[in-house]
Design an enzyme around this catalytic site. Structure first.
Site: not given
Ligand code: NAP
Length: 278
Positions: A151, A153, A69, A90, A242, A20, A128, A105
């Site tokens: 999603n 899942t 988080k 967050n 993003g 970060s 997602g 977020d």
């Molecule tokens: P999280 O709670 O772990 O959720 C991940 C999601 O992605 C779940 O729905 C998961 O599905 C899905 N997923 C993971 N691997 C996958 C794959 N190979 N194929 C299809 N779906 C998949 O994570 P999060 O906190 O929401 O963060 C997700 C992403 O957003 C990260 O890359 C993070 O860096 C980014 N992010 C960006 C910002 C920004 O400001 N730009 C802010 C927050 C987060 P399942 O339920 O099936 O596991």
């Protein structure tokens, strides 16, 4: 800056701060406004003890990222209504020893989208159903959008749609062709496309489903130009990167941390400079 007995500490809890660069953005804003505070990222090993540290050391506020988080909630005194409905935090604000959890977020994502396209009342397909998807989906719902959550899942998508209520429906990625209309907004909230994920070159949306009237947002920040974004540019869609969400969720956090109107242009420049520095 001059550190003295009144300097307020704003911290950041993650499992690694090396990925970060947000400290550059916050400290640039603090310096520009002449605030007597400093922002320092921490690589947290034991979250419970780290939160005890916030209380015992009188840390003013904390930013929170993956993987804390959700886990941090059980150590806080209160959540605001937005963090409570999302189920993830967050930002933590220390109000005279009482720790309040918030989440910026969703609002950040809406601000990033609105830089490029109208949002109110639109059809939106969220890919997602994790923490970021929950924050964004609730914020879209506040904008009167019709939200479809797809999603891997499906159960998680259904749970989120149920939490949101009548403006949301859910399914798996196979539903994409039937869900996407000519002017749908698509938002990828999964790590698919992210550098280091092993899926850098992949996109969940086949390019042949993209149409010029659509807007496509990928909340993945590294790389900026994911395969989804590149495909969307190629098809003439409006695109939202993003890093714009990262900027705006950070701007909103800064206001919560300090109670002061954030110097957005300075934060934006610091973010660009640290991205260029690599
Ligand atoms: P999280 O709670 O772990 O959720 C991940 C999601 O992605 C779940 O729905 C998961 O599905 C899905 N997923 C993971 N691997 C996958 C794959 N190979 N194929 C299809 N779906 C998949 O994570 P999060 O906190 O929401 O963060 C997700 C992403 O957003 C990260 O890359 C993070 O860096 C980014 N992010 C960006 C910002 C920004 O400001 N730009 C802010 C927050 C987060 P399942 O339920 O099936 O596991």
């Amino acid at each position: 800056m001059q550190i003295n007995g009144s300097t307020q500490l704003i911290g950041f809890f993650g499992s690694t701060y090396k990925t970060s660069k947000m400290y550059a953005m916050y400290n640039a804003a603090i310096k520009a406004l002449g605030l007597n505070c400093i922002y320092i990222p921490f690589c947290v090993v034991d979250l419970q003890k780290a939160v005890e540290g916030v209380r015992n050391l009188g840390v003013a506020a904390i930013g929170v990222t993956i993987p804390y988080k959700v886990e941090i909630i059980k150590y806080l005194d209160e959540l605001d209504s937005n963090a409570a409905r999302i189920g993830a935090v967050n930002v933590v604000i220390n109000r005279d020893g009482r720790l309040l959890g918030c989440n910026t977020d969703g609002e950040g994502a809406i601000q990033a989208l609105k830089e490029k396209v109208p949002v109110t009342g639109r059809d939106v397909c969220v890919l997602g159903a994790g923490g970021a998807a929950r924050a964004i989906a609730f914020a879209l719902c506040d904008e009167g959008c019709n939200v479809t959550i797809l999603n891997r899942t499906e159960r998680a998508a259904q749970d989120l749609a149920q939490d949101i209520g009548e403006n949301a429906r859910a399914g798996g990625f196979a539903m994409l062709p039937e869900v996407l209309g000519d002017d749908t907004i698509i938002i990828n909230t999964t790590p698919v496309g992210m550098s280091g994920s092993g899926q850098e070159r992949l996109s969940l949306v086949p390019a042949n489903l993209l149409k010029p009237g659509m807007a496509v947002m990928d909340i993945v920040t590294n790389p900026r130009e994911t395969t989804l974004i590149a495909d969307a540019v190629g098809k003439g869609c409006a695109v939202v990167y993003g890093y714009r969400m990262l900027l705006w969720q950070g701007v909103n956090k800064f206001e919560l941390y300090t109670g002061v109107k954030p110097p957005v242009a300075i934060m934006e420049q610091a973010m660009e400079d640290s991205a260029k520095a690599g």
